[in-house]
Design an enzyme around this catalytic site. Structure first.
Site, PDB file in Angstrom:
ATOM      1  N   ASP A 182       0.812  -1.212   0.000  1.00 25.92           N
ATOM      2  CA  ASP A 182       0.000   0.000   0.000  1.00 25.92           C
ATOM      3  C   ASP A 182       0.855   1.277   0.000  1.00 25.92           C
ATOM      4  O   ASP A 182       1.841   1.367   0.743  1.00 25.92           O
ATOM      5  CB  ASP A 182      -0.893  -0.025   1.251  1.00 25.92           C
ATOM      6  CG  ASP A 182      -2.170   0.760   1.068  1.00 25.92           C
ATOM      7  OD1 ASP A 182      -2.641   0.863  -0.085  1.00 25.92           O
ATOM      8  OD2 ASP A 182      -2.719   1.258   2.078  1.00 25.92           O
ATOM      9  N   VAL A 227      -9.271  -0.428   4.238  1.00 22.16           N
ATOM     10  CA  VAL A 227      -9.575  -0.199   5.656  1.00 22.16           C
ATOM     11  C   VAL A 227      -8.301  -0.438   6.462  1.00 22.16           C
ATOM     12  O   VAL A 227      -7.776  -1.552   6.484  1.00 22.16           O
ATOM     13  CB  VAL A 227     -10.681  -1.168   6.145  1.00 22.16           C
ATOM     14  CG1 VAL A 227     -11.028  -0.878   7.607  1.00 22.16           C
ATOM     15  CG2 VAL A 227     -11.917  -1.092   5.263  1.00 22.16           C
ATOM     16  N   HIS A 257      -7.700   9.341   4.802  1.00 23.64           N
ATOM     17  CA  HIS A 257      -7.116   8.346   5.698  1.00 23.64           C
ATOM     18  C   HIS A 257      -7.297   8.786   7.153  1.00 23.64           C
ATOM     19  O   HIS A 257      -7.254   9.975   7.446  1.00 23.64           O
ATOM     20  CB  HIS A 257      -5.620   8.196   5.422  1.00 23.64           C
ATOM     21  CG  HIS A 257      -5.311   7.656   4.058  1.00 23.64           C
ATOM     22  ND1 HIS A 257      -4.407   8.237   3.209  1.00 23.64           N
ATOM     23  CD2 HIS A 257      -5.786   6.559   3.405  1.00 23.64           C
ATOM     24  CE1 HIS A 257      -4.320   7.528   2.087  1.00 23.64           C
ATOM     25  NE2 HIS A 257      -5.161   6.513   2.175  1.00 23.64           N
ATOM     26  N   HIS A 289     -10.166   4.795  -1.091  1.00 24.16           N
ATOM     27  CA  HIS A 289      -9.271   4.902   0.062  1.00 24.16           C
ATOM     28  C   HIS A 289     -10.040   5.498   1.235  1.00 24.16           C
ATOM     29  O   HIS A 289     -11.097   6.089   1.064  1.00 24.16           O
ATOM     30  CB  HIS A 289      -8.059   5.776  -0.293  1.00 24.16           C
ATOM     31  CG  HIS A 289      -7.070   5.051  -1.156  1.00 24.16           C
ATOM     32  ND1 HIS A 289      -5.920   4.515  -0.659  1.00 24.16           N
ATOM     33  CD2 HIS A 289      -7.103   4.738  -2.469  1.00 24.16           C
ATOM     34  CE1 HIS A 289      -5.261   3.911  -1.637  1.00 24.16           C
ATOM     35  NE2 HIS A 289      -5.959   4.031  -2.756  1.00 24.16           N
TER      36      HIS A 289
HETATM   37  P1  13P Z   1      -8.239   4.299   6.635  1.00 26.32           P
HETATM   38  O1  13P Z   1      -7.019   4.253   7.515  1.00 26.32           O
HETATM   39  O2  13P Z   1      -8.975   5.582   6.765  1.00 26.32           O
HETATM   40  O3  13P Z   1      -9.113   3.109   6.837  1.00 26.32           O
HETATM   41  O4  13P Z   1      -7.735   4.273   5.120  1.00 26.32           O
HETATM   42  C1  13P Z   1      -7.079   3.146   4.657  1.00 26.32           C
HETATM   43  C2  13P Z   1      -6.491   3.347   3.313  1.00 26.32           C
HETATM   44  O5  13P Z   1      -7.043   3.992   2.462  1.00 26.32           O
HETATM   45  C3  13P Z   1      -5.213   2.673   3.063  1.00 26.32           C
HETATM   46  O6  13P Z   1      -4.733   2.904   1.792  1.00 26.32           O
END
Ligand code: 13P
Length: 291
Positions: A82, A238, A181, A215
């Site tokens: 990621d 998530v 995020h 995201h």
């Molecule tokens: P969150 O931490 O808000 O759940 O987002 C996760 C994300 O988009 C990881 O790429």
């Protein structure tokens, strides 16, 4: 059942109006919990590692865990890297056996984002059955080593999205549409559903070419999830929720078992809490029973 890349499980999701849950993990306990949840729900799933946990444990160990757990699970499982900001580490993880790689060059100019993303696409495709995710615009909030202030987050321009996907050859694509995020500061975050639907139509209107990623899954209200599914979201990320679930579960267990020194019992409690959180997401995304 099978080790898959992200694109191959997102195509049927987009065609049939559900989405694949993509869950960030930092350790073995969370890894097991995500796969256990997906097996219980008979759902295809994506396990994700951000760059820091991947480097902490090494990509080889992450891939060894992935292959061990995925090969005995009766569902398709993908391992995704990621928000990686360097071509070198993307390539390292492609070599190690990750099956989806995200190059996040979104902080750069449009041309530089295209150059870096295309370099990762070319390399990953030459290594094997690996799909690549790119991002355009910037997603606000904090994810691993990336911090974007709310007032600096920029939504993706639909025409530029088409040009970006065509010129880079990315397999799946995360346009910035207002999700963020971390924990949302308001109950009604400003998300541009119409923009998401437009981008999806422009990219996937005549047969699917490039499924879209949402995201910032943590804290999205249920009705937003429904609207984003309708707008073409085929992968929901998530991360923060699972971090909170893990730490809160460990804290809760330790607070009520302060004299017990049995790490196994603590792990079982935390893994179970994580498994339940993931199953809840799988239900919301409609992927239960789709494996
Ligand atoms: P969150 O931490 O808000 O759940 O987002 C996760 C994300 O988009 C990881 O790429």
């Amino acid at each position: 059942m099978s080790i898959v890349n992200a694109k191959e499980i997102m195509f049927p999701a987009l065609e049939n109006g559900y989405a694949i849950g993509a869950f960030n993990v930092t350790d073995l306990l969370q890894f097991e919990a995500v796969i256990d949840a997906a097996v219980e729900k008979k759902a295809p799933v994506i396990v994700q590692t951000s760059v820091k946990p991947s480097q902490f444990h090494t990509p080889e160990l992450m891939v060894a865990i992935f292959k061990t757990l995925a090969s005995s699970a009766p569902i398709p499982v993908c391992l995704h890297l990621d928000h990686c900001t360097t071509i070198e580490y993307c390539n390292t993880c492609a070599d190690a056996g990750y099956t989806n790689i995200m190059i996040d060059a979104s902080k750069h100019s449009f041309e530089e984002n295209i150059r870096q993303t295309k370099a990762v696409v070319d390399y990953a495709h030459s290594v094997g059955n690996i799909s690549v995710e790119g991002e355009l615009g910037t997603v606000g909030g904090v994810e691993d080593q990336i911090k974007v202030a709310e007032d600096e987050a920029q939504l993706a321009n639909p025409e530029k999205c088409v040009e970006f996907v065509e010129r880079t050859g990315v397999d799946i694509f995360g346009p910035a549409i207002g999700t963020a995020h971390g924990v949302y500061k308001t109950k009604n975050p400003k998300v541009d559903f119409e923009r998401m639907a437009t981008i999806n139509k422009m990219l996937n209107g005549n047969g699917i070419k490039c499924p879209l990623v949402v995201h910032g899954g943590t804290g999205l209200p249920d009705d937003y999830i429904v609207k984003l599914l309708e707008a073409g979201g085929a992968k929901f990320n998530v991360s923060t929720e699972l971090k909170h679930t893990l730490i809160d579960a460990k804290f809760e267990y330790l607070s009520s078992h302060r004299d017990e020194y049995d790490p196994g019992k603590l792990d079982v409690f935390a893994r179970d809490a994580t498994r339940k959180a993931v199953m809840h997401w799988i239900d919301k995304l409609g992927s239960a029973g789709k494996a």
